[in-house]
Design an enzyme around this catalytic site. Structure first.
Site, mmCIF file in Angstrom:
data_model
loop_
_atom_site.group_PDB
_atom_site.id
_atom_site.type_symbol
_atom_site.label_atom_id
_atom_site.label_comp_id
_atom_site.label_asym_id
_atom_site.label_seq_id
_atom_site.Cartn_x
_atom_site.Cartn_y
_atom_site.Cartn_z
ATOM 1 N N ASP A 171 0.896 -1.323 0.065
ATOM 2 C CA ASP A 171 0.136 0.229 -0.150
ATOM 3 C C ASP A 171 0.884 1.280 0.064
ATOM 4 O OD1 ASP A 171 -2.607 1.535 0.227
ATOM 5 O OD2 ASP A 171 -3.003 0.485 2.005
ATOM 6 N N ASN A 203 -0.152 5.491 1.094
ATOM 7 C CA ASN A 203 -1.379 6.057 1.296
ATOM 8 C C ASN A 203 -1.265 7.531 1.406
ATOM 9 O OD1 ASN A 203 -3.649 4.344 1.768
ATOM 10 N ND2 ASN A 203 -2.317 3.422 3.139
ATOM 11 N N ASP A 205 -10.939 1.904 -3.018
ATOM 12 C CA ASP A 205 -11.513 1.529 -1.649
ATOM 13 C C ASP A 205 -12.865 1.650 -1.449
ATOM 14 O OD1 ASP A 205 -9.173 1.046 -0.382
ATOM 15 O OD2 ASP A 205 -9.037 3.062 0.486
HETATM 16 C C1 DGJ Z 1 -5.718 1.687 2.071
HETATM 17 C C2 DGJ Z 1 -6.267 0.553 1.190
HETATM 18 O O1 DGJ Z 1 -6.620 0.889 -0.047
HETATM 19 C C3 DGJ Z 1 -7.218 -0.338 1.706
HETATM 20 O O2 DGJ Z 1 -7.508 -1.236 1.521
HETATM 21 C C4 DGJ Z 1 -6.575 -0.579 3.376
HETATM 22 O O3 DGJ Z 1 -5.220 -1.444 3.040
HETATM 23 C C5 DGJ Z 1 -6.125 0.573 3.946
HETATM 24 N N1 DGJ Z 1 -5.233 1.524 3.062
HETATM 25 C C6 DGJ Z 1 -5.216 0.422 5.315
HETATM 26 O O4 DGJ Z 1 -4.651 1.438 5.791
#
Ligand code: DGJ
Length: 736
Positions: free
Chosen positions: A474, A476, A544
């Site tokens: 991931d 983010n 998501d």
């Molecule tokens: C973003 C991802 O898209 C989710 O599926 C999940 O893994 C979260 N991050 C976890 O922080």
């Protein structure tokens, strides 16, 4: 031969299955584009298209454009020497002069695609044309590489800039593709969106000036996919001309169409120039990412199928192509950070015998990671949550007939972490300023060797100790300050590109160290879904947003360029955690079946009848899985334009198909009608669910009536099988 050079005409012809791409060397040694479009006769001479203009021809004109640029369509456009349009390359020489004048100086037809030194992933490929353009004053070469993929109608392009001079030069822009068209009768198709709303199809008519997408986020992003297509206004799903351009790059990018005063179009694509500069010392070279061009005269659908074939065959890790993937259950939507060893084991045991094959422990298993505010970077198991460590979870999986998968986010750190406390200088930040946080986290400065090496060894340790056979990678947040303590002031414009090169180095290291592990890409959903990531990750989490209705739009846009076998899609619980929508399980399963299928939901909130349905739904998926992995996608309806969504996945030999029809709101009128594309016109097919036998052309042109639907968000799936190959059957069976 897909690449030919006609010496007398100085004309290059690149020919794919369905296209010709032609350019030549002018008498002033410029490399001039002549044609890209439907395949022409072998040996077609197009040099007549170039009519050189002189100042005298334009004596009466005083618009200020040097005459030659009113007739040139440069293969690699250059700046500040008479062409006023946006350029592919912009440099500053040792005197600060921003001029480059590139003339043809030679070419080679290479039997194999050359290796790329910087580590940017490129597609596997064969015969490649390398044309060298030279600025004789600067002693700078630009080598343009062209590889033809005849079997799938694709042409890739990239450029390499080599400083053979004695002084450094500064690149301020170094794009992958510059492609001129003599007219502007186009719309630009782009894939735009947001977190949980990725890759929505947008079509914008061209007009004088600029239309395009791009970002400066340091990741290919949820917001603008590194993809654009010029389409004729009459281009539809299965008809009309379209030119796709997909950039194999995971950092900031630009895709831009410009229409000039002469009504010509220039398509540019490559690394985003904002925040980019690169100092090229004497003897050094800079390699641009590769752009994947696709021409179709048969609409968007044919373009997408070409891209799908290409990515499957030449980009995805070969060991996973065509191979069934495990059906995963992911802990995220059901548990977020709030799990314990006991609750995980309860979930795993609850899934025993369901057909789920792999349990993925998502975010929250390490450090003090009880929320998104802390712990990122501390890759040791949180023994308060998991007293038995990852091994206990992995063992529980094994005891219940499943394999184990693990989530990592190697590129990031929370300020509230031991890693940050030990190395506060290891993040990307600007001197003297507080770091910008996003999701409470910072980006590790992987451009620094010591940071990258530390993360490499940490991730190696975590993965090898975990017992996992699947890793979800991931990322983010995006890059903000774009400054590195490891680079001199004049090199700070290199941070974003160096960062993504480091990500590729890390991905290469981990995926080659663990070749049997299935790596799934992810970036806050589908924020880094691009061709370069597919080189490492055979599948990427699409979004998501797992609401099946929203997913019809997101998967529709994602499939414009990327194959279904790369799209990770899960059945999630209802009400959907993001929008509260309640959609029947059969619809959630059918929409998820149009990708790599899996589950994520709160086991405690799962109604028993839905739990009981899982084995049958997995068996149903297994029945059509080969079509997801290897089939051709035909799109019939999409929710971006209507209340309906329907697609067919057709086997390459057209003997089988799986069609999904979805209706958002139930209009309470006639039963839905659907046409099925992609089958052989003169073959008979049985539609299992309707007990009908029809010819392919009837299915395509007349269509079928589905049973009436009785609620919103309903779905109908159809299994279609050829009952005869023989055209003569046509006589025996009257058409209905
Ligand atoms: C973003 C991802 O898209 C989710 O599926 C999940 O893994 C979260 N991050 C976890 O922080």
């Amino acid at each position: 031969m897909s690449i030919t050079y006609h010496a007398a005409r100085k004309q290059f012809t690149l020919a794919g299955r369905n296209f010709s791409y032609i350019f030549h060397v002018t008498d002033e040694a410029y490399l001039n584009h002549l044609y890209y479009g439907a395949k022409l006769s072998d040996g077609a001479d197009l040099t007549y298209r170039y009519q050189k203009c002189t100042e005298n021809d334009y004596a009466g004109q005083i618009d200020g454009t040097p005459a030659k640029y009113t007739s040139l369509m440069p293969e690699y456009s250059q700046s500040n020497y008479g062409d006023f349009r946006a350029a592919a390359i912009l440099i500053e020489d040792g005197d600060g002069a921003p001029v480059i004048d590139l003339r043809y100086s030679g070419h080679e037809i290479l039997p194999q695609k050359p290796r790329i030194a910087s580590g940017i992933p490129v597609a596997r490929g064969g015969e490649t044309l390398a044309v060298t353009l030279t600025d004789a004053y600067l002693n700078v070469d630009v080598v343009l590489y062209y590889t033809v993929y005849e079997d799938c109608g694709i042409l890739t392009r990239r450029a390499e800039i080599r400083n053979r001079g004695r002084k450094p030069i500064r690149l301020k822009r170094a794009l992958s593709v510059s492609l001129d068209f003599p007219d502007a009768d186009f719309e630009l198709l782009t894939l735009v969106g947001n977190h949980a709303c990725e890759r929505q199809v947008r079509k914008t008519p061209l007009t004088v000036g600029f239309v395009g997408v791009g970002n400066s986020r340091g990741m290919s992003s949820h917001h603008h996919s590194p993809f654009a297509a010029l389409m004729r206004p009459d281009c539809r799903e299965e008809s009309g001309e379209i030119y796709g351009c997909s950039l194999m790059y995971s950092g900031s990018h630009l895709e831009q169409a410009e229409v000039d005063h002469g009504n010509r179009t220039r398509l540019l694509c490559g690394i985003q120039p904002q925040n980019f500069t690169w100092v090229l010392e004497p003897g050094e070279a800079f390699e641009t990412p590769e752009a994947v061009l696709c021409y179709s005269s048969c609409g968007m659908g044919a373009m997408s199928r070409s891209y799908h074939d290409f990515f499957r065959q030449y980009v995805l890790p070969p060991r996973f192509v065509g191979q069934p993937r495990p059906i995963v259950f992911n802990s995220w939507e059901g548990m977020h950070f709030g799990f314990s060893q006991e609750s995980l084991m309860h979930a795993i045991e609850g899934m025993r015998g369901s057909g789920i094959e792999l349990f993925v422990l998502d975010d929250g298993w390490f450090g003090r990671r009880n929320s998104a505010t802390a712990g990122l970077g501390d890759w040791t198991v949180n023994t308060q949550k998991l007293p038995g460590g990852l091994r206990a979870v992995a063992d529980c999986c094994r005891e219940n007939g499943m394999r184990f998968g693990l989530w990592i986010e190697p590129e990031m750190v929370n300020p509230d972490s031991n890693l940050y406390r030990a190395h506060p200088d290891w993040i990307i930040r600007a001197p003297g300023r507080a770091p910008v946080l996003s999701r409470n986290q910072c980006v590790l400065d992987l451009t620094r060797r010591e940071v990258l090496d530390f993360i490499k060894s940490e991730m190696y340790r975590v993965i090898s100790e975990s017992g996992a056979s699947y890793i979800k990678w991931d990322a983010n947040r995006h890059l903000t300050e774009n400054w590195s303590a490891g680079l001199s002031p004049e090199r700070q414009g290199e941070v974003q590109h160096r960062y993504i090169l480091a990500v590729y180095e890390l991905a290469e290291y981990l995926t080659s160290s663990f070749p049997d592990i299935l790596f799934e890409g992810c970036s806050g959903g589908g924020g880094r879904f691009d061709g370069a990531m597919l080189h490492y990750f055979p599948q990427i989490w699409v979004s998501d947003d797992t609401d099946a209705h929203e997913r019809t739009g997101i998967q529709y846009g994602t499939g414009m360029c990327f194959p279904l076998c790369a799209q990770s899609c899960h059945v999630s619980g209802v009400p959907n955690i993001r929008n509260g929508r309640v959609i029947p399980l059969r619809t959630r399963a059918a929409i998820a079946s149009l990708g790599i299928y899996g589950y994520e939901f709160d086991c405690n909130a799962l109604p028993p009848e839905e739990r009981a349905q899982i084995p049958a739904d997995i068996a149903a998926y297994r029945r059509i899985e080969d079509l997801v992995l290897n089939g051709d996608l035909y799109r019939m309806k999409n929710t971006a334009e209507s209340n309906e969504f329907s697609v067919a996945l057709v086997s390459k030999d057209r003997s089988r198909a799986y069609a999904v029809y979805y209706q958002a709101l139930n209009p309470h009128k006639n039963a839905p009608q659907v046409r099925i594309n992609g089958l052989d016109d003169h073959r008979l097919y049985r539609i299992e669910e309707l007990n009908l036998v029809l010819y392919g052309d009837v299915l395509r042109s007349v269509g079928i009536q589905l049973p009436r639907m009785h609620q919103d968000f309903d779905v109908c799936t159809l299994h279609i099988e050829a009952v005869s190959d023989a055209a003569e059957k046509r006589e025996e069976m009257p058409e209905p």
